[in-house]
Design a protein around this motif. Structure first.
Motif, PDB file in Angstrom:
ATOM      1  N   VAL A  51      48.593  47.443  49.744  1.00 51.86           N
ATOM      2  CA  VAL A  51      48.587  47.182  48.306  1.00 51.86           C
ATOM      3  C   VAL A  51      47.255  46.609  47.842  1.00 51.86           C
ATOM      4  CG1 VAL A  51      49.682  45.887  46.436  1.00 51.86           C
ATOM      5  CG2 VAL A  51      51.078  46.833  48.277  1.00 51.86           C
ATOM      6  N   GLY A  52      46.792  45.551  48.518  1.00 53.18           N
ATOM      7  CA  GLY A  52      45.574  44.877  48.068  1.00 53.18           C
ATOM      8  C   GLY A  52      44.335  45.740  48.190  1.00 53.18           C
ATOM      9  N   LEU A  53      44.220  46.493  49.292  1.00 60.19           N
ATOM     10  CA  LEU A  53      43.017  47.306  49.500  1.00 60.19           C
ATOM     11  C   LEU A  53      42.833  48.384  48.438  1.00 60.19           C
ATOM     12  CD1 LEU A  53      40.596  47.711  51.312  1.00 60.19           C
ATOM     13  CD2 LEU A  53      41.975  49.217  52.754  1.00 60.19           C
ATOM     14  N   PRO A  54      43.876  49.149  48.056  1.00 59.68           N
ATOM     15  CA  PRO A  54      43.684  50.124  46.975  1.00 59.68           C
ATOM     16  C   PRO A  54      43.252  49.478  45.658  1.00 59.68           C
ATOM     17  CG  PRO A  54      45.662  50.649  48.196  1.00 59.68           C
ATOM     18  CD  PRO A  54      45.189  49.317  48.698  1.00 59.68           C
ATOM     19  N   PHE A  55      43.844  48.332  45.316  1.00 62.23           N
ATOM     20  CA  PHE A  55      43.417  47.639  44.099  1.00 62.23           C
ATOM     21  C   PHE A  55      41.963  47.190  44.214  1.00 62.23           C
ATOM     22  CE2 PHE A  55      47.941  47.307  43.071  1.00 62.23           C
ATOM     23  CZ  PHE A  55      47.929  47.391  41.688  1.00 62.23           C
ATOM     24  N   ALA A  56      41.546  46.732  45.406  1.00 56.67           N
ATOM     25  CA  ALA A  56      40.167  46.295  45.601  1.00 56.67           C
ATOM     26  C   ALA A  56      39.193  47.465  45.466  1.00 56.67           C
ATOM     27  CB  ALA A  56      40.022  45.637  46.975  1.00 56.67           C
ATOM     28  N   VAL A  57      39.577  48.622  46.015  1.00 52.15           N
ATOM     29  CA  VAL A  57      38.711  49.804  45.898  1.00 52.15           C
ATOM     30  C   VAL A  57      38.584  50.226  44.434  1.00 52.15           C
ATOM     31  CG1 VAL A  57      38.459  52.233  46.529  1.00 52.15           C
ATOM     32  CG2 VAL A  57      39.229  50.576  48.228  1.00 52.15           C
ATOM     33  N   ILE A  58      39.672  50.101  43.685  1.00 51.15           N
ATOM     34  CA  ILE A  58      39.609  50.408  42.249  1.00 51.15           C
ATOM     35  C   ILE A  58      38.651  49.456  41.547  1.00 51.15           C
ATOM     36  CG2 ILE A  58      40.949  50.319  40.102  1.00 51.15           C
ATOM     37  CD1 ILE A  58      41.376  52.852  41.720  1.00 51.15           C
ATOM     38  N   PRO A  79      33.374  40.375  37.401  1.00 49.98           N
ATOM     39  CA  PRO A  79      34.124  40.808  38.586  1.00 49.98           C
ATOM     40  C   PRO A  79      34.969  39.687  39.181  1.00 49.98           C
ATOM     41  CG  PRO A  79      31.771  40.629  39.054  1.00 49.98           C
ATOM     42  CD  PRO A  79      31.927  40.526  37.586  1.00 49.98           C
ATOM     43  N   LEU A  80      34.613  38.430  38.919  1.00 50.07           N
ATOM     44  CA  LEU A  80      35.407  37.306  39.410  1.00 50.07           C
ATOM     45  C   LEU A  80      36.812  37.314  38.796  1.00 50.07           C
ATOM     46  CD1 LEU A  80      32.787  34.408  39.424  1.00 50.07           C
ATOM     47  CD2 LEU A  80      33.596  35.787  41.354  1.00 50.07           C
ATOM     48  N   LEU A  81      36.920  37.814  37.573  1.00 52.23           N
ATOM     49  CA  LEU A  81      38.242  37.915  36.948  1.00 52.23           C
ATOM     50  C   LEU A  81      39.098  38.941  37.680  1.00 52.23           C
ATOM     51  CD1 LEU A  81      37.260  37.820  33.160  1.00 52.23           C
ATOM     52  CD2 LEU A  81      38.098  35.946  34.596  1.00 52.23           C
ATOM     53  N   TYR A  82      38.480  39.998  38.147  1.00 56.74           N
ATOM     54  CA  TYR A  82      39.242  41.011  38.892  1.00 56.74           C
ATOM     55  C   TYR A  82      39.636  40.468  40.261  1.00 56.74           C
ATOM     56  CZ  TYR A  82      40.808  45.623  40.293  1.00 56.74           C
ATOM     57  OH  TYR A  82      41.582  46.673  40.703  1.00 56.74           O
ATOM     58  N   VAL A  83      38.772  39.669  40.878  1.00 57.32           N
ATOM     59  CA  VAL A  83      39.130  39.028  42.152  1.00 57.32           C
ATOM     60  C   VAL A  83      40.331  38.109  41.945  1.00 57.32           C
ATOM     61  CG1 VAL A  83      38.340  37.400  43.912  1.00 57.32           C
ATOM     62  CG2 VAL A  83      36.797  39.184  43.071  1.00 57.32           C
ATOM     63  N   ARG A  84      40.358  37.422  40.823  1.00 57.63           N
ATOM     64  CA  ARG A  84      41.500  36.578  40.491  1.00 57.63           C
ATOM     65  C   ARG A  84      42.766  37.428  40.361  1.00 57.63           C
ATOM     66  NH1 ARG A  84      40.065  32.531  35.690  1.00 57.63           N
ATOM     67  NH2 ARG A  84      38.392  31.887  37.112  1.00 57.63           N
ATOM     68  N   PHE A  85      42.624  38.587  39.760  1.00 57.60           N
ATOM     69  CA  PHE A  85      43.750  39.519  39.625  1.00 57.60           C
ATOM     70  C   PHE A  85      44.258  39.950  40.995  1.00 57.60           C
ATOM     71  CE2 PHE A  85      45.010  44.093  38.798  1.00 57.60           C
ATOM     72  CZ  PHE A  85      46.230  43.787  38.206  1.00 57.60           C
ATOM     73  N   LEU A  86      43.349  40.221  41.930  1.00 52.93           N
ATOM     74  CA  LEU A  86      43.745  40.606  43.287  1.00 52.93           C
ATOM     75  C   LEU A  86      44.507  39.476  43.978  1.00 52.93           C
ATOM     76  CD1 LEU A  86      40.519  42.418  44.579  1.00 52.93           C
ATOM     77  CD2 LEU A  86      42.640  43.456  43.770  1.00 52.93           C
ATOM     78  N   ALA A  87      44.064  38.240  43.790  1.00 43.04           N
ATOM     79  CA  ALA A  87      44.755  37.099  44.401  1.00 43.04           C
ATOM     80  C   ALA A  87      46.170  36.965  43.848  1.00 43.04           C
ATOM     81  CB  ALA A  87      43.957  35.820  44.155  1.00 43.04           C
ATOM     82  N   LEU A  88      46.323  37.177  42.545  1.00 45.36           N
ATOM     83  CA  LEU A  88      47.650  37.088  41.938  1.00 45.36           C
ATOM     84  C   LEU A  88      48.559  38.214  42.428  1.00 45.36           C
ATOM     85  CD1 LEU A  88      46.671  36.145  38.268  1.00 45.36           C
ATOM     86  CD2 LEU A  88      47.528  34.640  40.076  1.00 45.36           C
ATOM     87  N   ILE A  89      47.992  39.388  42.638  1.00 45.10           N
ATOM     88  CA  ILE A  89      48.772  40.511  43.178  1.00 45.10           C
ATOM     89  C   ILE A  89      49.295  40.162  44.569  1.00 45.10           C
ATOM     90  CG2 ILE A  89      48.501  42.820  44.169  1.00 45.10           C
ATOM     91  CD1 ILE A  89      46.887  43.591  41.740  1.00 45.10           C
ATOM     92  N   THR A  90      48.470  39.510  45.378  1.00 48.37           N
ATOM     93  CA  THR A  90      48.894  39.120  46.723  1.00 48.37           C
ATOM     94  C   THR A  90      50.032  38.113  46.667  1.00 48.37           C
ATOM     95  OG1 THR A  90      46.643  39.486  47.541  1.00 48.37           O
ATOM     96  CG2 THR A  90      48.116  38.183  48.927  1.00 48.37           C
ATOM     97  N   LEU A 108      50.485  34.584  34.530  1.00 45.43           N
ATOM     98  CA  LEU A 108      49.249  34.174  35.182  1.00 45.43           C
ATOM     99  C   LEU A 108      48.113  35.153  34.901  1.00 45.43           C
ATOM    100  CD1 LEU A 108      50.633  32.945  38.624  1.00 45.43           C
ATOM    101  CD2 LEU A 108      49.430  31.560  36.928  1.00 45.43           C
ATOM    102  N   VAL A 109      48.427  36.443  34.867  1.00 44.83           N
ATOM    103  CA  VAL A 109      47.387  37.427  34.557  1.00 44.83           C
ATOM    104  C   VAL A 109      46.872  37.232  33.136  1.00 44.83           C
ATOM    105  CG1 VAL A 109      46.905  39.883  34.234  1.00 44.83           C
ATOM    106  CG2 VAL A 109      48.225  39.130  36.209  1.00 44.83           C
ATOM    107  N   PHE A 110      47.776  37.025  32.192  1.00 43.56           N
ATOM    108  CA  PHE A 110      47.345  36.800  30.810  1.00 43.56           C
ATOM    109  C   PHE A 110      46.573  35.490  30.672  1.00 43.56           C
ATOM    110  CE2 PHE A 110      50.549  39.979  29.451  1.00 43.56           C
ATOM    111  CZ  PHE A 110      49.760  40.686  28.551  1.00 43.56           C
ATOM    112  N   GLU A 111      47.006  34.462  31.397  1.00 45.73           N
ATOM    113  CA  GLU A 111      46.425  33.144  31.243  1.00 45.73           C
ATOM    114  C   GLU A 111      45.087  32.999  31.954  1.00 45.73           C
ATOM    115  OE1 GLU A 111      46.231  29.392  29.659  1.00 45.73           O
ATOM    116  OE2 GLU A 111      47.851  30.832  29.336  1.00 45.73           O
ATOM    117  N   THR A 112      44.978  33.547  33.163  1.00 47.80           N
ATOM    118  CA  THR A 112      43.797  33.289  33.980  1.00 47.80           C
ATOM    119  C   THR A 112      42.839  34.477  34.104  1.00 47.80           C
ATOM    120  OG1 THR A 112      44.907  33.946  36.048  1.00 47.80           O
ATOM    121  CG2 THR A 112      45.136  31.653  35.353  1.00 47.80           C
ATOM    122  N   VAL A 113      43.254  35.662  33.659  1.00 52.16           N
ATOM    123  CA  VAL A 113      42.386  36.833  33.757  1.00 52.16           C
ATOM    124  C   VAL A 113      42.072  37.395  32.372  1.00 52.16           C
ATOM    125  CG1 VAL A 113      42.094  39.146  34.739  1.00 52.16           C
ATOM    126  CG2 VAL A 113      43.316  37.389  36.036  1.00 52.16           C
TER     127      VAL A 113
END
Length: 287
Positions: free
Chosen positions: A115-122, A146-157, A227-232
């Motif tokens: 799950v995380g790797l495909p989102f990271a490649v995107i 890009p730090l906001l997207y990294v935050r999104f990846l952490a929330l997905i995990t 969390l996505v709305f609030e932190t990303v």
């Protein structure tokens, strides 16, 4: 304590080897990447920036991440019970806690890969294709990063871990593959739709709208969305109020993960004791 950790490590390595031999998980990861790439390409997020890409991916993530987490976990404990390998494992100095922890950690690694790797490649795709002038949204004076997207990846995990732990509880409670599949579908539907439907029902019943944010954080989907709305997403825009309490939402996702893990341990331990009682009863009757 040292023996427990050693047992968990042994189970972790064994489970990881089993996952690596299952080619279907790789197919799931490739399929997820294809779906995400189409969504970003069609939605235009790839050419606009990280935050617009997150907006395009938020709803699919709320559905696909739980689905894949359930697929990874709904047979994780059942397979060993059905094949008899769990009984063999318990003859070694490995407790139920160490066994569940080892399986859960291995499945978390698989979750990150599938799950995380495909989102990271995107995210890398967005980085390469976004226009040079999308670092700032002129209409909202918001900054894209890009730090906001990294935050999104952490929330997905975190989000996936909660559903993975809950699906492992389903695996521990089921007695057959069909039963596990039925319970997994039920857990997926309740987990993804139950919280939202309950909130809508409470609003229709006259509940205070100001309490919606607090109640939304209690469910995995509501906590993840908030969390996505609030932190990303909200970081790039001027917000009038908090979408969700960040601490409560993070605690909710961690709490669901812990609850699913403890429930799996309790279910397996209870089933083992029941099996011992049954075997003793059979032995007495045989005498």
């Amino acid at each position: 304590m040292t023996d427990a950790f050693a047992g968990a490590g042994t189970v972790f390595r064994r489970e990881l080897a089993t996952i690596l031999r299952t080619s279907g998980y790789g197919v799931l990861g490739v399929g997820l990447f294809g779906v995400l790439w189409l969504l970003v390409a069609v939605g235009g997020g790839g050419a606009t920036g990280f935050v617009p890409a997150v907006v395009d991916l938020l709803l699919p993530a709320e559905l696909l991440v739980p689905l894949l987490a359930v697929v990874l976990g709904y047979r994780a404990l059942l397979a060993d019970a059905v094949s008899g390998e769990f009984a063999v494992i318990r003859t070694y100095p490995i407790g139920v806690v160490g066994y569940v922890v080892g399986v859960l950690l291995a499945r978390l690694v698989a979750l990150v890969a599938v799950v995380g790797l495909p989102f990271a490649v995107i995210g890398g795709y967005v980085w390469l294709t976004a226009a040079p002038d999308t670092g700032i949204f002129a209409t909202h004076a918001g900054v894209d990063s890009p730090l906001l997207y990294v935050r999104f990846l952490a929330l997905i995990t975190l989000f996936g871990a909660a559903f993975l732990a809950l699906s492992m509880w389903v695996s521990a409670a089921a007695t057959s593959r069909r039963g596990a599949a039925a319970l997994a579908v039920l857990a997926f539907l309740v987990g993804t739709l139950g919280g939202d439907l309950a909130l809508i029902q409470s609003l229709m019943a006259g509940a205070d709208p100001s309490a919606v944010a607090g109640r939304a954080a209690l469910t995995p989907n509501g906590a993840f969305r908030g969390l996505v709305f609030e932190t990303v997403i909200g970081v790039s825009f001027a917000q009038e109020g908090n979408v969700v309490d960040v601490g409560r939402a993070v605690g909710s996702l961690a709490g669901w993960t812990l609850f699913g893990s403890l429930a799996s341990v309790g279910t397996l331990a209870f089933r083992e004791r029941i099996s011992i009682v049954i075997e003793r009863s059979r032995f007495r009757f045989a005498e």
